[in-house]
Design a protein around this motif. Structure first.
Motif: not given
Length: 148
Positions: A1-26
């Motif tokens: 790793m080069k000096e000055g760079r910070v290795k970033m960690k991969t994350e996971e997140t939960l995303i919910l497309i709520k009923p209005d988003g589903v019903a409206d076709g998004h």
């Protein structure tokens, strides 16, 4: 790793497309926005909220006056639950989603573009996403118990 760079960690997140988003076709547009940012869709399913699931997911709000309205809204129809994966995905998707209230969300965000006010006064804001790593881990277990 080069000096000055910070290795970033991969994350996971939960995303919910709520009923209005589903019903409206998004669904497609929201997934497209996630993928255009270079994030991976690690899991995806169409599901329905139950009282038990919502009590666990919204445990910190279960004693609030508006909790019944949240449950009613989240049970209006199908929900698309997905796990997005990538470096800083939690913060990035939060910015993509915009402010909780669609009327306060900045133009170009999911909630500003697809959210709106409703005559019944209930807040319907198209998407949910985890706000930090710990809540993402907890919420993924709630909505994707089959992955444990």
């Amino acid at each position: 790793m080069k000096e000055g760079r910070v290795k970033m960690k991969t994350e996971e997140t939960l995303i919910l497309i709520k009923p209005d988003g589903v019903a409206d076709g998004h669904i497609g547009e929201i997934i497209t926005r996630i993928e255009r940012k270079g994030f991976e869709i690690a899991a995806l399913k169409v599901t329905y909220a139950t009282d038990r699931l919502l009590r666990v997911h919204y445990a910190s709000k279960a004693d609030k006056e508006y909790f019944k309205d949240i449950c009613s809204y989240m049970k209006e129809g199908p929900i698309v639950a997905l796990i997005a994966k990538g470096v800083n995905v939690i913060a990035a998707f939060h910015r993509m989603a915009g402010a909780t209230s669609p009327i306060s969300a900045l133009p170009g965000t999911i909630r500003a573009d697809f959210g709106r006010e409703y005559a019944d006064g209930n807040l319907r804001n198209v998407v949910h996403s985890s706000d930090e790593v710990q809540s993402a881990e907890k919420e993924i277990k709630i909505w994707f118990p089959e992955l444990i």
